[in-house]
Design a protein around this motif. Structure first.
Motif, PDB file in Angstrom:
ATOM      1  N   LEU A 107       0.827  -1.212   0.000  1.00 23.77           N
ATOM      2  CA  LEU A 107       0.000   0.000   0.000  1.00 23.77           C
ATOM      3  C   LEU A 107       0.858   1.258   0.000  1.00 23.77           C
ATOM      4  CD1 LEU A 107      -2.883  -0.907   2.495  1.00 23.77           C
ATOM      5  CD2 LEU A 107      -2.717  -1.330   0.042  1.00 23.77           C
ATOM      6  N   GLU A 108       1.954   1.223   0.718  1.00 25.50           N
ATOM      7  CA  GLU A 108       2.856   2.367   0.729  1.00 25.50           C
ATOM      8  C   GLU A 108       3.438   2.623  -0.660  1.00 25.50           C
ATOM      9  OE1 GLU A 108       5.566   1.128   3.723  1.00 25.50           O
ATOM     10  OE2 GLU A 108       4.215   1.632   5.386  1.00 25.50           O
ATOM     11  N   LEU A 109       3.812   1.561  -1.366  1.00 27.48           N
ATOM     12  CA  LEU A 109       4.367   1.717  -2.706  1.00 27.48           C
ATOM     13  C   LEU A 109       3.304   2.202  -3.690  1.00 27.48           C
ATOM     14  CD1 LEU A 109       6.714  -1.397  -2.956  1.00 27.48           C
ATOM     15  CD2 LEU A 109       7.293   0.969  -2.387  1.00 27.48           C
ATOM     16  N   LYS A 112       2.966   5.854  -3.148  1.00 23.74           N
ATOM     17  CA  LYS A 112       4.154   6.562  -3.637  1.00 23.74           C
ATOM     18  C   LYS A 112       4.131   6.732  -5.151  1.00 23.74           C
ATOM     19  CE  LYS A 112       9.221   6.244  -3.694  1.00 23.74           C
ATOM     20  NZ  LYS A 112      10.410   5.512  -3.179  1.00 23.74           N
ATOM     21  N   TYR A 113       3.633   5.722  -5.863  1.00 21.70           N
ATOM     22  CA  TYR A 113       3.659   5.745  -7.324  1.00 21.70           C
ATOM     23  C   TYR A 113       2.309   6.113  -7.937  1.00 21.70           C
ATOM     24  CZ  TYR A 113       8.363   3.856  -7.378  1.00 21.70           C
ATOM     25  OH  TYR A 113       9.716   3.695  -7.216  1.00 21.70           O
ATOM     26  N   LEU A 211       6.398  -7.887  -5.616  1.00 25.83           N
ATOM     27  CA  LEU A 211       6.415  -6.421  -5.542  1.00 25.83           C
ATOM     28  C   LEU A 211       7.576  -5.821  -6.335  1.00 25.83           C
ATOM     29  CD1 LEU A 211       5.402  -5.840  -1.813  1.00 25.83           C
ATOM     30  CD2 LEU A 211       4.012  -5.499  -3.869  1.00 25.83           C
ATOM     31  N   THR A 212       8.687  -6.531  -6.441  1.00 24.46           N
ATOM     32  CA  THR A 212       9.785  -6.031  -7.270  1.00 24.46           C
ATOM     33  C   THR A 212       9.383  -5.994  -8.733  1.00 24.46           C
ATOM     34  OG1 THR A 212      11.452  -6.843  -5.718  1.00 24.46           O
ATOM     35  CG2 THR A 212      12.187  -6.406  -7.963  1.00 24.46           C
ATOM     36  N   ALA A 213       8.642  -6.995  -9.179  1.00 24.84           N
ATOM     37  CA  ALA A 213       8.149  -6.987 -10.560  1.00 24.84           C
ATOM     38  C   ALA A 213       7.165  -5.849 -10.789  1.00 24.84           C
ATOM     39  CB  ALA A 213       7.493  -8.322 -10.890  1.00 24.84           C
ATOM     40  N   MET A 214       6.351  -5.547  -9.795  1.00 20.01           N
ATOM     41  CA  MET A 214       5.345  -4.495  -9.936  1.00 20.01           C
ATOM     42  C   MET A 214       5.934  -3.099  -9.737  1.00 20.01           C
ATOM     43  SD  MET A 214       2.561  -6.071 -10.666  1.00 20.01           S
ATOM     44  CE  MET A 214       1.983  -7.785 -10.663  1.00 20.01           C
ATOM     45  N   PHE A 215       6.981  -3.002  -8.908  1.00 15.18           N
ATOM     46  CA  PHE A 215       7.602  -1.705  -8.602  1.00 15.18           C
ATOM     47  C   PHE A 215       9.121  -1.848  -8.745  1.00 15.18           C
ATOM     48  CE2 PHE A 215       3.631  -1.990  -6.261  1.00 15.18           C
ATOM     49  CZ  PHE A 215       3.006  -0.788  -6.595  1.00 15.18           C
ATOM     50  N   THR A 366      -2.432   8.557  -2.813  1.00 19.87           N
ATOM     51  CA  THR A 366      -3.015   7.635  -1.837  1.00 19.87           C
ATOM     52  C   THR A 366      -2.921   6.209  -2.375  1.00 19.87           C
ATOM     53  OG1 THR A 366      -5.298   7.548  -2.668  1.00 19.87           O
ATOM     54  CG2 THR A 366      -4.694   9.449  -1.311  1.00 19.87           C
ATOM     55  N   TYR A 367      -3.388   5.257  -1.576  1.00 18.03           N
ATOM     56  CA  TYR A 367      -3.300   3.866  -1.995  1.00 18.03           C
ATOM     57  C   TYR A 367      -4.508   3.420  -2.796  1.00 18.03           C
ATOM     58  CZ  TYR A 367      -5.323   3.621   2.773  1.00 18.03           C
ATOM     59  OH  TYR A 367      -6.049   3.831   3.923  1.00 18.03           O
ATOM     60  N   THR A 368      -5.307   4.338  -3.307  1.00 14.48           N
ATOM     61  CA  THR A 368      -6.423   4.103  -4.233  1.00 14.48           C
ATOM     62  C   THR A 368      -7.583   3.374  -3.533  1.00 14.48           C
ATOM     63  OG1 THR A 368      -5.857   1.910  -5.140  1.00 14.48           O
ATOM     64  CG2 THR A 368      -4.744   3.830  -6.104  1.00 14.48           C
ATOM     65  N   PRO A 369      -8.770   3.307  -4.150  1.00 14.02           N
ATOM     66  CA  PRO A 369      -9.886   2.583  -3.530  1.00 14.02           C
ATOM     67  C   PRO A 369      -9.586   1.118  -3.205  1.00 14.02           C
ATOM     68  CG  PRO A 369     -10.695   4.000  -5.283  1.00 14.02           C
ATOM     69  CD  PRO A 369      -9.192   4.038  -5.367  1.00 14.02           C
ATOM     70  N   PRO A 370      -8.943   0.344  -4.091  1.00 10.28           N
ATOM     71  CA  PRO A 370      -8.603  -1.031  -3.685  1.00 10.28           C
ATOM     72  C   PRO A 370      -7.738  -1.078  -2.430  1.00 10.28           C
ATOM     73  CG  PRO A 370      -8.450  -0.836  -6.056  1.00 10.28           C
ATOM     74  CD  PRO A 370      -8.653   0.563  -5.533  1.00 10.28           C
ATOM     75  N   GLY A 371      -6.791  -0.165  -2.327  1.00  8.64           N
ATOM     76  CA  GLY A 371      -5.951  -0.122  -1.136  1.00  8.64           C
ATOM     77  C   GLY A 371      -6.726   0.206   0.117  1.00  8.64           C
TER      78      GLY A 371
END
Length: 512
Positions: A107-109, A112-113, A211-215, A366-371
């Protein structure tokens, strides 16, 4: 170009400055706890990606009386005897349910992005590119479709990995080090779950890999967090090195399977080029006689992920089978009635309406609605004192439902290409920005309804609460002037409908 970037940065700063405490996902008061149940038969549950729990072969561990195992115990005791303050803090941070901690990191990542790429000097846009993550602009832009997909792959890989781990735990039944040697003090609440293979190691490696693949720009940070987590498993007294090595083996295989699916799920084509986007728009106009136009300033030439509706779903075979009914024609009484409703909200905006719109905004930074719904799930997991396996199950089913619902929503958005209120009501203004995609149906409504249905299934005592939250999230977009009321009501029904496919799978997985 400098002026344009200053403008965008100022907007981002305002959004972050006005965001609620909910946008800071770390639970500083979350501590380890005694599990409500151990789920001894969890290794028999049905995984999502693996054929079964034994699809990954893990060799039998050394017996606890062996020279090799006793050497591991002595090495562990030596490390614990020399523990430092930072290591103690790390043990406290990771607790005995790292599903929650790794979800927090995700959620933090996402927050951030979750920043819109700015325009170039000539007014054009360069899209984030996974083959050049440094950019500019940096990859990814963690918008809601991207966020829900990242959370789904993370949660599903964690769940499958832990099912496999649980199978071998109870097949080999090797006790934890602190259960075998009274001189080893366990840092967390004791339990009877066998230690081989380490469930914590599964979570650490799977989460780092996904998460490395996603970020990709966060690879160094994620490796640091993985190393700290793996070290804490040893220093807590809960695992020896061979426990951890076996968990890492499971994790590497599961994450490889998950990432292979991700590479072929169609997401790489979701952000279509302008020619494709224009053809989708033209097709909608030919079908219905209307089209959505982007009224952002400056205008991005392509809507957000026009082909996200074609991404592979988890538990729905055909996205068209869950496509909602058409929205009202622009010359219908239903449409005209809705215009008056939105005008009335805008002319009579109350502090309550504004607060609801702001709480559920979940916009840039923010971490968006899913987050947002992942945070709720984390809180329920800790409150219910779930073990890591059952926690991962909760997150996997909820995030699969959210992603399927998002795919269904985006299919409807670009199939119907319905204009937003700001486009068709003269002089109308929103209090919540101007999203870069069509109106019908509401993403907040669909995401929230899907999440709430899964949470209501897993936590039936909270069903009224979470369904009420979902309805509030839906109407918040109407208060904000972003959506029509039928975007919200039909979207809520759509999210519930899509979620039922996932719930039906969950009911047969062997965990209930």
């Amino acid at each position: 170009m400098k002026t344009k970037y200053i403008f965008i940065t100022a907007i981002i700063v305002l959004v972050i400055a006005n965001s609620c405490q909910k946008d800071l996902p770390q639970y500083t008061e979350f501590k380890s706890y005694t599990y409500t149940e151990n789920d001894e038969t969890g290794g028999n549950w049905n995984p999502v990606l693996l054929e079964n729990a034994t699809a990954i072969d893990i060799a039998a561990p050394e017996v606890v009386t062996s020279t090799q195992y006793q050497a591991e115990i002595e090495d562990l005791k030596s490390k614990i005897a020399n523990i430092n303050g930072n290591q103690r803090n790390s043990i406290d941070y990771w607790t005995n349910n790292a599903v929650v901690r790794w979800n927090e990191i995700a959620l933090e990542l996402i927050a951030k992005y979750n920043l819109i790429p700015g325009p170039n000097e000539d007014g054009s846009y360069t899209l984030p590119n996974p083959t050049n993550p440094d950019g500019p602009p940096a990859f990814p832009f963690a918008h809601p479709p991207y966020a829900c997909r990242a959370l789904a792959y993370l949660s599903v890989a964690q769940f499958d990995g832990l099912i496999s781990a649980w199978h071998y735990k109870y097949q080999y039944n090797r006790p934890a080090p602190y259960q075998l040697d009274e001189s080893i003090s366990y840092a967390y609440e004791p339990n009877e779950i066998p230690s081989y293979p380490s469930d914590g190691a599964v979570l650490a490696r799977v989460s780092k890999n996904i998460l490395t693949a996603m970020f990709p720009l966060e690879a160094e940070y994620l490796e640091k967090m993985e190393n700290e987590h793996l070290e804490s498993l040893l220093l807590s007294g809960g695992n020896v090195k061979s426990d951890i090595d076996a968990g890492v083996t499971i994790a590497n295989t599961v994450s490889q399977i998950a990432l292979e699916r991700a590479s072929n799920d169609g997401m790489k084509n979701a952000q279509a080029p302008k020619a494709v986007s224009d053809s989708i728009k033209a097709a909608a106009f030919e079908r219905f006689g209307w089209q959505w136009d982007n009224l952002e300033l400056p205008v991005r030439p392509v809507g957000l992920t026009p082909l996200f509706g074609k991404v592979t779903m988890w538990n729905v075979d055909d996205v068209e089978s869950v496509r909602p009914i058409p929205p009202p024609a622009l010359d219908s009484d239903e449409y005209r009635d809705d215009v008056e409703i939105l005008k009335n909200y805008a002319d009579n905006m109350t502090e309550e309406y504004r607060a609801i719109a702001n709480f559920w905004q979940d916009g840039l930074g923010t971490y968006t609605p899913p987050g947002h719904w992942n945070r709720f799930a984390n809180e329920f997991i800790v409150e219910s004192k779930m073990n890591p396996l059952r926690s991962a199950r909760t997150m996997a089913y909820m995030n699969m439902a959210i992603m399927d619902a998002g795919i269904s929503c985006w299919d409807a958005k670009y199939y119907y290409h319905y204009p937003r209120p700001i486009q068709t009501i003269p002089g109308f203004k929103t209090i919540a920005g101007t999203p870069n995609f069509p109106s019908y149906t509401s993403g907040h409504s669909v995401f929230s309804a899907a999440a709430s249905e899964v949470l209501a299934y897993i936590f039936p005592e909270k069903s009224d609460l979470v369904r009420g939250w979902a309805e509030e999230a839906a109407i918040s977009r109407v208060y904000g002037g972003i959506h029509w009321t039928f975007d919200a009501t039909v979207g809520t029904d759509q999210g519930r409908n899509v979620a039922q496919y996932t719930i039906d799978v969950a009911k047969l997985d062997g965990a209930d």
